[in-house]
Design an enzyme around this catalytic site. Structure first.
Site, mmCIF file in Angstrom:
data_model
loop_
_atom_site.group_PDB
_atom_site.id
_atom_site.type_symbol
_atom_site.label_atom_id
_atom_site.label_comp_id
_atom_site.label_asym_id
_atom_site.label_seq_id
_atom_site.Cartn_x
_atom_site.Cartn_y
_atom_site.Cartn_z
ATOM 1 N N CYS A 118 0.819 -1.227 0.000
ATOM 2 C CA CYS A 118 0.000 0.000 0.000
ATOM 3 C C CYS A 118 0.849 1.272 0.000
ATOM 4 C CB CYS A 118 -0.946 0.004 1.191
ATOM 5 S SG CYS A 118 -1.960 -1.470 1.262
ATOM 6 N N HIS A 259 -3.638 6.907 2.782
ATOM 7 C CA HIS A 259 -3.971 5.596 2.225
ATOM 8 C C HIS A 259 -5.361 5.207 2.738
ATOM 9 C CE1 HIS A 259 -4.087 1.519 1.080
ATOM 10 N NE2 HIS A 259 -3.862 1.039 2.285
ATOM 11 N N ASN A 289 -10.083 -0.611 -0.090
ATOM 12 C CA ASN A 289 -8.626 -0.479 -0.061
ATOM 13 C C ASN A 289 -8.066 -1.004 -1.386
ATOM 14 O OD1 ASN A 289 -5.882 -0.798 0.358
ATOM 15 N ND2 ASN A 289 -6.087 -1.699 2.393
HETATM 16 O O1 UT7 Z 1 -3.795 -1.512 3.568
HETATM 17 C C1 UT7 Z 1 -2.889 -1.794 4.569
HETATM 18 C C2 UT7 Z 1 -3.231 -2.375 5.734
HETATM 19 N N1 UT7 Z 1 -4.533 -2.875 6.068
HETATM 20 C C3 UT7 Z 1 -5.149 -2.273 7.069
HETATM 21 O O2 UT7 Z 1 -4.792 -1.204 7.487
HETATM 22 C C4 UT7 Z 1 -6.283 -3.007 7.718
HETATM 23 C C5 UT7 Z 1 -6.178 -2.849 9.210
HETATM 24 N N2 UT7 Z 1 -7.158 -3.589 9.988
HETATM 25 C C6 UT7 Z 1 -8.466 -3.247 9.993
HETATM 26 O O3 UT7 Z 1 -8.883 -2.363 9.295
HETATM 27 C C7 UT7 Z 1 -9.364 -3.947 10.982
HETATM 28 O O4 UT7 Z 1 -8.579 -4.709 11.867
HETATM 29 C C8 UT7 Z 1 -10.433 -4.854 10.305
HETATM 30 C C9 UT7 Z 1 -11.469 -4.006 9.611
HETATM 31 C C10 UT7 Z 1 -9.778 -5.799 9.336
HETATM 32 C C11 UT7 Z 1 -11.141 -5.690 11.374
HETATM 33 O O5 UT7 Z 1 -11.732 -4.823 12.343
HETATM 34 P P1 UT7 Z 1 -11.532 -5.114 13.898
HETATM 35 O O6 UT7 Z 1 -12.293 -4.114 14.634
HETATM 36 O O7 UT7 Z 1 -10.039 -5.171 14.129
HETATM 37 O O8 UT7 Z 1 -12.223 -6.496 14.065
HETATM 38 P P2 UT7 Z 1 -11.609 -7.841 14.646
HETATM 39 O O9 UT7 Z 1 -10.652 -8.449 13.690
HETATM 40 O O10 UT7 Z 1 -11.132 -7.593 16.052
HETATM 41 O O11 UT7 Z 1 -12.909 -8.738 14.719
HETATM 42 C C12 UT7 Z 1 -14.018 -8.419 15.583
HETATM 43 C C13 UT7 Z 1 -15.112 -9.431 15.370
HETATM 44 C C14 UT7 Z 1 -14.636 -10.872 15.392
HETATM 45 O O12 UT7 Z 1 -15.649 -11.660 16.002
HETATM 46 P P3 UT7 Z 1 -15.500 -12.135 17.528
HETATM 47 O O13 UT7 Z 1 -14.231 -12.917 17.589
HETATM 48 O O14 UT7 Z 1 -15.456 -10.887 18.333
HETATM 49 O O15 UT7 Z 1 -16.728 -12.944 17.737
HETATM 50 C C15 UT7 Z 1 -14.561 -11.234 13.941
HETATM 51 O O16 UT7 Z 1 -14.708 -12.610 13.714
HETATM 52 O O17 UT7 Z 1 -15.704 -9.225 14.071
HETATM 53 C C16 UT7 Z 1 -15.720 -10.460 13.369
HETATM 54 N N3 UT7 Z 1 -15.558 -10.172 11.948
HETATM 55 C C17 UT7 Z 1 -16.604 -9.920 11.141
HETATM 56 N N4 UT7 Z 1 -17.917 -9.904 11.360
HETATM 57 C C18 UT7 Z 1 -18.732 -9.605 10.320
HETATM 58 C C19 UT7 Z 1 -14.400 -10.041 11.244
HETATM 59 N N5 UT7 Z 1 -14.690 -9.754 9.962
HETATM 60 C C20 UT7 Z 1 -16.035 -9.664 9.870
HETATM 61 C C21 UT7 Z 1 -16.930 -9.374 8.825
HETATM 62 N N6 UT7 Z 1 -18.249 -9.356 9.091
HETATM 63 N N7 UT7 Z 1 -16.500 -9.104 7.578
#
Ligand code: UT7
Length: 333
Positions: A118, A259, A289
């Site tokens: 990125c 970004h 993204n």
């Molecule tokens: O481009 C370069 C780099 N990329 C980034 O900068 C991405 C950086 N990361 C992020 O943007 C975030 O970490 C995400 C958007 C990917 C995820 O958000 P989060 O708030 O960190 O969520 P999480 O991974 O902590 O997951 C929270 C919950 C989990 O469920 P439990 O374990 O709490 O029951 C996940 O399984 O959300 C669940 N989950 C979803 N639920 C519905 C993860 N993905 C999804 C989804 N839909 N698509």
């Protein structure tokens, strides 16, 4: 980066291309267990563009580049250097820049790709700028282009909701005027964190092809939470460092083009810098993204919507797999 030169490198043309196919959050909720509400509130993304099956990274890049060359008032034959930031080249080799050179009928000039995920576009602009100042290239074509849909695991809801396809391009021109255009630039990387965002395929060279496919090793793997925390820290630090290096205060920045990964990362950057969200260009709601393409697509859109005027000071900040990061301050001509 030295400021001793009497010459500067300016952005003289911008262009972008995004595929026509729109994939909405509701569409995704039919493929994996997710919802429009979750994706919108956790990321800010509403929809993303997906390239046609036979549409390649170099096809999208060529369309964006063609616009940028036209916008600069130049012809393809005026371009003396081509550099492409991408993690989704058409082929392992030759490089994507060579395909673009052929498609646009650009002369026999140096053409190569840079892989910094990125951060790829800002890395690429800085490499081109340095080459222009040292070797005298007058006009360079710099592109960020990605077909991320081909390395997205469409069964993994934690990643597939994030990414999209597209391309953005700029023409850089060497001018006989000091301290205009690209004023300051920084790049960094931390290979110790390479495992948290990667396509691990090649690392597992002893793994049978069938197992690679079963474990989706040829697709994006990301520990989202880890990446998120580091992204906030590194994007904020890069922005603070570059403003200090350029001796520019946050109030002097007309527009920040970050970004486009996650709205919450951008909000943290806004708070840390004390620059209101109204001075941020955001289009991730419509494109998701797009990795190396994200900043140049946003730049082109901001320019075409009249959000960038001559004399404006623009801050661009990126973060991505590697881990890599980069920032740049530009005075618009
Ligand atoms: O481009 C370069 C780099 N990329 C980034 O900068 C991405 C950086 N990361 C992020 O943007 C975030 O970490 C995400 C958007 C990917 C995820 O958000 P989060 O708030 O960190 O969520 P999480 O991974 O902590 O997951 C929270 C919950 C989990 O469920 P439990 O374990 O709490 O029951 C996940 O399984 O959300 C669940 N989950 C979803 N639920 C519905 C993860 N993905 C999804 C989804 N839909 N698509």
């Amino acid at each position: 980066m030295s400021q001793a030169s009497e010459k500067s490198v300016i952005i003289s043309g911008v262009g972008s291309y995004t595929p026509s196919k729109i994939l909405t959050n509701d569409d995704l909720s039919k493929i994996v267990e997710t919802s429009d509400e979750w994706i919108r509130t956790r990321t800010g993304i509403r929809e993303r563009r997906i390239a046609g099956e036979n549409e390649t990274t170099s096809d999208m890049a060529s369309a964006a580049a063609s616009e940028a060359i036209k916008n600069a008032g130049l012809k393809p034959s005026d371009i003396e250097l081509i550099i492409v930031g991408t993690v989704t080249p058409d082929m392992r080799f030759p490089n994507t820049a060579c395909f673009i050179q052929r498609k646009l009928g650009i002369g026999k000039v140096p053409a190569f790709d840079v892989e910094a995920a990125c951060s790829g576009f800002l890395y690429t602009v800085e490499i081109a700028r340095s080459l222009m100042l040292t070797s005298g290239y007058k006009h360079a074509l710099v592109i960020g282009a990605e077909k991320l849909s081909k390395i997205t695991n469409w069964e993994d809801r934690t990643t597939c909701v994030l990414f999209g396809d597209g391309a953005g391009a700029v023409v850089l021109s060497l001018v006989d005027e000091p301290r205009v255009g690209i004023l300051q630039s920084l790049m960094g990387a931390d290979g110790n964190e390479s495992d948290i965002l990667c396509v691990p395929e090649n690392e597992q060279s002893g793994t049978a092809a069938v197992e690679k496919i079963e474990r989706a090793l040829h697709k994006i793997h990301m520990q989202g939470n880890q990446v998120f925390k580091i992204a906030v820290r590194v994007m904020c630090q890069s922005a603070v460092d570059i403003l200090e290096k350029a001796n520019i205060s946050a109030e002097d920045i007309s527009l920040v083009i970050p970004h486009q990964a996650n709205n919450r990362i951008i909000e943290a950057l806004s708070q840390r810098l004390g620059i209101g969200m109204d001075r941020f260009k955001i289009n991730l709601d419509r494109y998701g993204n797009t990795s190396a393409a994200s900043i140049p697509i946003a730049l082109d859109e901001a320019y075409r919507n009249g959000r960038i005027k001559s004399g404006d000071t623009i801050l661009m900040v990126a973060f991505g797999g590697g881990l890599t990061w980069a920032a740049m301050v530009i005075k618009w001509q």
